[in-house]
Write a protein that holds these residues in place. Structure first.
Motif, PDB file in Angstrom:
ATOM      1  N   ALA A 103      83.675   4.420 -32.483  1.00  0.00           N
ATOM      2  CA  ALA A 103      82.539   4.458 -31.553  1.00  0.00           C
ATOM      3  C   ALA A 103      83.038   4.757 -30.135  1.00  0.00           C
ATOM      4  N   LEU A 104      84.146   4.126 -29.758  1.00  0.00           N
ATOM      5  CA  LEU A 104      84.721   4.358 -28.428  1.00  0.00           C
ATOM      6  C   LEU A 104      85.181   5.812 -28.294  1.00  0.00           C
ATOM      7  N   ALA A 105      85.873   6.316 -29.309  1.00  0.00           N
ATOM      8  CA  ALA A 105      86.428   7.672 -29.239  1.00  0.00           C
ATOM      9  C   ALA A 105      85.324   8.714 -29.108  1.00  0.00           C
ATOM     10  N   VAL A 106      84.270   8.578 -29.895  1.00  0.00           N
ATOM     11  CA  VAL A 106      83.200   9.583 -29.848  1.00  0.00           C
ATOM     12  C   VAL A 106      82.476   9.501 -28.504  1.00  0.00           C
ATOM     13  N   ASP A 107      82.179   8.289 -28.036  1.00  0.00           N
ATOM     14  CA  ASP A 107      81.487   8.152 -26.757  1.00  0.00           C
ATOM     15  C   ASP A 107      82.350   8.702 -25.618  1.00  0.00           C
ATOM     16  N   THR A 108      83.632   8.385 -25.662  1.00  0.00           N
ATOM     17  CA  THR A 108      84.543   8.862 -24.615  1.00  0.00           C
ATOM     18  C   THR A 108      84.652  10.387 -24.656  1.00  0.00           C
ATOM     19  N   ALA A 109      84.692  10.940 -25.856  1.00  0.00           N
ATOM     20  CA  ALA A 109      84.794  12.397 -25.991  1.00  0.00           C
ATOM     21  C   ALA A 109      83.550  13.077 -25.420  1.00  0.00           C
ATOM     22  N   VAL A 110      82.379  12.511 -25.713  1.00  0.00           N
ATOM     23  CA  VAL A 110      81.139  13.087 -25.178  1.00  0.00           C
ATOM     24  C   VAL A 110      81.217  13.115 -23.655  1.00  0.00           C
ATOM     25  N   GLN A 111      81.648  12.009 -23.050  1.00  0.00           N
ATOM     26  CA  GLN A 111      81.728  11.917 -21.586  1.00  0.00           C
ATOM     27  C   GLN A 111      82.721  12.940 -21.031  1.00  0.00           C
ATOM     28  N   ALA A 112      83.855  13.079 -21.686  1.00  0.00           N
ATOM     29  CA  ALA A 112      84.906  13.979 -21.189  1.00  0.00           C
ATOM     30  C   ALA A 112      84.452  15.439 -21.256  1.00  0.00           C
ATOM     31  N   LEU A 113      83.574  15.740 -22.186  1.00  0.00           N
ATOM     32  CA  LEU A 113      83.091  17.122 -22.296  1.00  0.00           C
ATOM     33  C   LEU A 113      81.930  17.423 -21.355  1.00  0.00           C
ATOM     34  N   GLY A 114      81.445  16.423 -20.648  1.00  0.00           N
ATOM     35  CA  GLY A 114      80.315  16.659 -19.745  1.00  0.00           C
ATOM     36  C   GLY A 114      79.105  17.143 -20.534  1.00  0.00           C
ATOM     37  N   GLY A 115      78.402  18.124 -19.954  1.00  0.00           N
ATOM     38  CA  GLY A 115      77.193  18.648 -20.612  1.00  0.00           C
ATOM     39  C   GLY A 115      77.506  19.192 -21.999  1.00  0.00           C
ATOM     40  N   ALA A 116      78.693  19.799 -22.138  1.00  0.00           N
ATOM     41  CA  ALA A 116      79.075  20.367 -23.438  1.00  0.00           C
ATOM     42  C   ALA A 116      79.122  19.279 -24.509  1.00  0.00           C
ATOM     43  N   GLY A 117      79.381  18.071 -24.051  1.00  0.00           N
ATOM     44  CA  GLY A 117      79.461  16.955 -24.990  1.00  0.00           C
ATOM     45  C   GLY A 117      78.163  16.695 -25.719  1.00  0.00           C
ATOM     46  N   MET A 118      77.056  17.074 -25.090  1.00  0.00           N
ATOM     47  CA  MET A 118      75.759  16.823 -25.724  1.00  0.00           C
ATOM     48  C   MET A 118      75.254  18.025 -26.510  1.00  0.00           C
ATOM     49  N   THR A 119      76.026  19.114 -26.531  1.00  0.00           N
ATOM     50  CA  THR A 119      75.566  20.279 -27.283  1.00  0.00           C
ATOM     51  C   THR A 119      75.964  20.150 -28.755  1.00  0.00           C
ATOM     52  N   THR A 120      75.228  20.869 -29.571  1.00  0.00           N
ATOM     53  CA  THR A 120      75.581  20.908 -30.995  1.00  0.00           C
ATOM     54  C   THR A 120      76.882  21.687 -31.169  1.00  0.00           C
ATOM     55  N   GLU A 121      77.026  22.745 -30.355  1.00  0.00           N
ATOM     56  CA  GLU A 121      78.173  23.649 -30.496  1.00  0.00           C
ATOM     57  C   GLU A 121      79.519  22.922 -30.422  1.00  0.00           C
ATOM     58  N   TYR A 122      79.648  21.993 -29.501  1.00  0.00           N
ATOM     59  CA  TYR A 122      80.953  21.329 -29.338  1.00  0.00           C
ATOM     60  C   TYR A 122      81.187  20.208 -30.352  1.00  0.00           C
ATOM     61  N   GLY A 123      80.156  19.831 -31.054  1.00  0.00           N
ATOM     62  CA  GLY A 123      80.327  19.006 -32.242  1.00  0.00           C
ATOM     63  C   GLY A 123      80.883  17.611 -32.036  1.00  0.00           C
ATOM     64  N   VAL A 124      80.503  16.934 -30.958  1.00  0.00           N
ATOM     65  CA  VAL A 124      80.885  15.514 -30.868  1.00  0.00           C
ATOM     66  C   VAL A 124      79.664  14.590 -30.819  1.00  0.00           C
ATOM     67  N   ALA A 125      78.636  14.986 -30.045  1.00  0.00           N
ATOM     68  CA  ALA A 125      77.437  14.134 -29.984  1.00  0.00           C
ATOM     69  C   ALA A 125      76.781  14.010 -31.369  1.00  0.00           C
TER      70      ALA A 125
END
Ligand SMILES: Cc1cc2nc3c(=O)[nH]c(=O)nc-3n(C[C@H](O)[C@H](O)[C@H](O)COP(=O)(O)OP(=O)(O)OC[C@H]3O[C@@H](n4cnc5c(N)ncnc54)[C@H](O)[C@@H]3O)c2cc1C
Length: 387
Positions: free
Chosen positions: A331-353
């Motif tokens: 849970a920590l890793a995925v949330d942290t990854a989303v934050q580190a990717l900024g807006g891209a973190g919430m896109t489907t394309e980058y595949g973390v959110a």
């Protein structure tokens, strides 16, 4: 003490990783969003022998243990394909049948589980009982040579993909207050067994269901084991493999998210020539998550090793701790990854959110973090039970 995998386990890891990467997270999400299953990946993993690594060779499996199955779960998840049904079908159902089923049940079910042509899902959770399985209300009653099952189950994964459901029921004569659970192999097309799909906020090609059992009639040999006495040990037999493999899936998901984010932060530049990953406000949370994931992996390895050496009680403690640690780390890793990717973190394309729902669920199911803390408080710290 060694932290190395055997050469065979190393090969398995590399081969599963290669398979997972050929499909990848894009495939997993595409299937989920289309309301389809990862049929091709499952079939190929079965053909290559990865779904049966923990099943004895005489039933078509690889003859390995939970260590090998945990490798399969972790590597597919690390490639972006966290398949929950690996935890249910090869980990829980195959272990229960192999350890406590009759020879006839082993012969009938294990080869299909090993090659992936058959899935057996697991139904214990009930709306009223929740985390307290002592309150199970699903009842099995003798009717001649048959059994009649009545009750309700919830959140049951993969019923639409499986040939059988391993149903945990209580036998009616256990009304003295002492739980006498029994496990039944119920065909998913049995008369009286109906289901309705639950809408879940998880991007996953695997679905959860409410199950209704209304006078579901099964023959005597649907009962797992030779007699009702097999029930409790059979139920407990599935728990350690479940915790260890779901932990491995969490650790793999954590690795996947950290890898996606690290690739991105190492190359993205928004301030002069520096990558955003050069800023410690970005890299330290990722490094912290990587430490948590690696610690969880160590505990998973310990739990699997204990389990495969037949040290079930110690494996129970380590498996619960591994599940807790991996659930939190994922849970920590995925949330942290989303934050580190900024807006891209919430896109489907980058595949973390796309993994946020799954890792959040991983702190609730198959056993919640609170129930693990209860277990550790009681069995490791010697505290009284509050419930
Ligand atoms: C995605 C997903 C897939 C699932 N797949 C399956 C499946 O295939 N088969 C199956 O049988 N089940 C499945 N489940 C069900 C899952 O195992 C349960 O949701 C889980 O065990 C928690 O039970 P509950 O939801 O009834 O929560 P409850 O028992 O109602 O608990 C609610 C909250 O209260 C806390 N709580 C309860 N009692 C205590 C206590 N004594 N001390 C401290 N805290 C407490 C819990 O930790 C939890 O946070 C799945 C669930 C999900 C989300």
């Amino acid at each position: 003490m060694t932290f190395d995998l055997t050469p065979e386990q190393d090969q398995l890891r590399d081969a599963v990783r290669a398979l997972g990467r050929r499909y990848g997270h894009g495939y997993f999400v595409e299937k989920a969003k289309a309301g389809e299953h990862t049929t091709e990946l499952w079939a190929e993993a079965g053909r290559l022998g990865y779904l049966g690594v923990n099943i004895p060779t005489e039933y078509g499996g690889g003859g390995g243990g939970i260590t090998e199955l945990a490798i399969v779960c972790e590597e597919l998840a690390a490639a972006g394909c966290p398949l929950l049904l690996l935890v249910v079908s090869p980990a829980i159902a195959a272990t229960v049948i192999n350890r406590h089923g009759t020879e006839e049940q082993r012969k009938r079910h294990l080869p299909g589980l090993a090659d992936g042509s058959q899935k057996i899902v697991f139904a214990i959770t009930e709306p009223e009982a929740g985390s307290n399985f002592h309150r199970l209300g699903t009842v099995a009653r003798r009717d001649g040579d048959d059994w009649l099952l009545n009750g309700r189950k919830c959140y049951i994964s993969g019923v639409d993909e499986a040939g059988h459901v391993l149903v945990v029921a209580r036998t009616e004569d256990a009304s003295t207050g002492k739980l006498k659970p029994a496990l039944f192999l119920v065909p998913t097309d049995a008369a009286g067994l109906t289901r309705s799909k639950l809408d879940m906020e998880i991007v996953s090609p695997e679905n959860q269901f409410l199950l209704y059992l209304d006078d579901v009639r099964v023959p005597a040999d649907a009962l797992v084991g030779e007699s009702l006495d097999a029930g409790l040990p059979a139920l407990f037999a599935g728990l350690n493999p479940e915790r260890i493999t779901v932990a491995a899936m969490g650790a793999g998901t954590g690795r996947y998210a950290i890898e996606r984010a690290s690739e991105y932060t190492a190359t993205r530049k928004v301030w002069g020539g520096r990558s955003i990953g050069s800023h410690q406000g970005v890299s330290h949370p990722l490094a912290h998550a990587a430490v948590q994931v690696e610690l969880a992996r160590l505990m998973i390895q310990k739990a699997a090793t204990l389990y495969d050496s037949g040290r079930d009680l110690e494996a129970g403690v380590a498996g619960n701790m591994a599940k807790y640690a991996a659930g939190e780390a994922a849970a920590l890793a995925v949330d942290t990854a989303v934050q580190a990717l900024g807006g891209a973190g919430m896109t489907t394309e980058y595949g973390v959110a796309t993994l946020l729902g799954a890792v959040r669920a991983g702190r609730i199911a198959p056993v919640s973090r609170e129930m693990i803390l209860n277990f550790v408080a009681q069995h490791v710290l010697g505290q009284d039970k509050s419930y």
